[in-house]
Design a protein around this motif. Structure first.
Motif, PDB file in Angstrom:
ATOM      1  N   LEU A  93     -25.735   1.987 -41.006  1.00 37.97           N
ATOM      2  CA  LEU A  93     -26.028   3.221 -41.507  1.00 37.97           C
ATOM      3  C   LEU A  93     -26.311   4.288 -40.723  1.00 37.97           C
ATOM      4  O   LEU A  93     -26.505   3.696 -39.439  1.00 37.97           O
ATOM      5  N   VAL A  94     -26.398   5.190 -40.938  1.00 32.41           N
ATOM      6  CA  VAL A  94     -26.858   6.529 -40.039  1.00 32.41           C
ATOM      7  C   VAL A  94     -27.908   7.321 -40.623  1.00 32.41           C
ATOM      8  O   VAL A  94     -27.589   7.693 -42.043  1.00 32.41           O
ATOM      9  N   PHE A  95     -29.005   7.690 -40.127  1.00 30.81           N
ATOM     10  CA  PHE A  95     -29.847   8.563 -40.578  1.00 30.81           C
ATOM     11  C   PHE A  95     -29.488   9.942 -40.618  1.00 30.81           C
ATOM     12  O   PHE A  95     -28.989  10.489 -39.427  1.00 30.81           O
ATOM     13  N   LYS A  96     -29.529  10.884 -41.746  1.00 34.14           N
ATOM     14  CA  LYS A  96     -29.045  12.034 -41.535  1.00 34.14           C
ATOM     15  C   LYS A  96     -29.988  12.917 -40.954  1.00 34.14           C
ATOM     16  O   LYS A  96     -29.537  14.051 -40.346  1.00 34.14           O
ATOM     17  N   LYS A  97     -31.502  12.780 -40.695  1.00 34.35           N
ATOM     18  CA  LYS A  97     -32.087  13.605 -39.871  1.00 34.35           C
ATOM     19  C   LYS A  97     -32.042  13.626 -38.565  1.00 34.35           C
ATOM     20  O   LYS A  97     -32.375  14.350 -37.675  1.00 34.35           O
ATOM     21  N   ASN A  98     -31.447  12.538 -37.864  1.00 33.59           N
ATOM     22  CA  ASN A  98     -31.532  12.318 -36.553  1.00 33.59           C
ATOM     23  C   ASN A  98     -30.076  11.738 -35.824  1.00 33.59           C
ATOM     24  O   ASN A  98     -29.945  11.481 -34.635  1.00 33.59           O
TER      25      ASN A  98
END
Length: 136
Positions: A93-98
């Motif tokens: 997964l990839v965090f949208k915020k950073n």
């Protein structure tokens, strides 16, 4: 046999998750379902908050949708005994915020009563997730 039926119900829920179909997931949950991530970081990660009751469960999926982009989500191994189904899930997964990436394996435990899921308990490397979440 109930064990096979329960595994198939969980596989159906994972397929619904892959489509973003929260309503289909809710169909197999009991009204009194409890949903929790096994972590001390529950106050820090939006989707780690424990939830109680079917009407609260969409909050979990909304928190994921708001903050995470899954690049890979692969349920890999299922096991059942009595009214309990276990599954391991490999994911990226990839965090949208950073834009921080997490690659790991999580486990899910689903407990059934009268053909509906009454408890969902999940776990993953929460320290890795928290570190990536807190990276500026």
């Amino acid at each position: 046999m109930n064990e096979q039926r329960n595994i198939e119900a969980i596989q159906k829920m994972y397929a619904a998750f892959g489509r973003g179909d929260v309503a289909a997931i809710l169909e197999d949950l009991a009204d009194e379902v409890s949903w929790e991530v096994n972590s001390q970081a529950a106050a820090s990660i939006p989707w780690y908050a424990p939830l109680k009751g079917k009407s609260d469960i969409p909050k979990f999926f909304q928190a994921l949708a708001d903050t995470v982009e899954y690049r890979r989500f692969e349920p890999q191994a299922f096991a059942a005994t009595g009214d309990v189904v276990y599954c391991t899930v490999s994911f990226d997964l990839v965090f949208k915020k950073n834009q921080q990436k997490v690659t790991s394996i999580m486990f899910h435990r689903f407990t059934f009563k009268n053909g509906r899921v009454v408890n969902v308990r999940t776990g993953e490397d929460t320290a890795q997730t928290l570190a990536a979440w807190n990276t500026p």
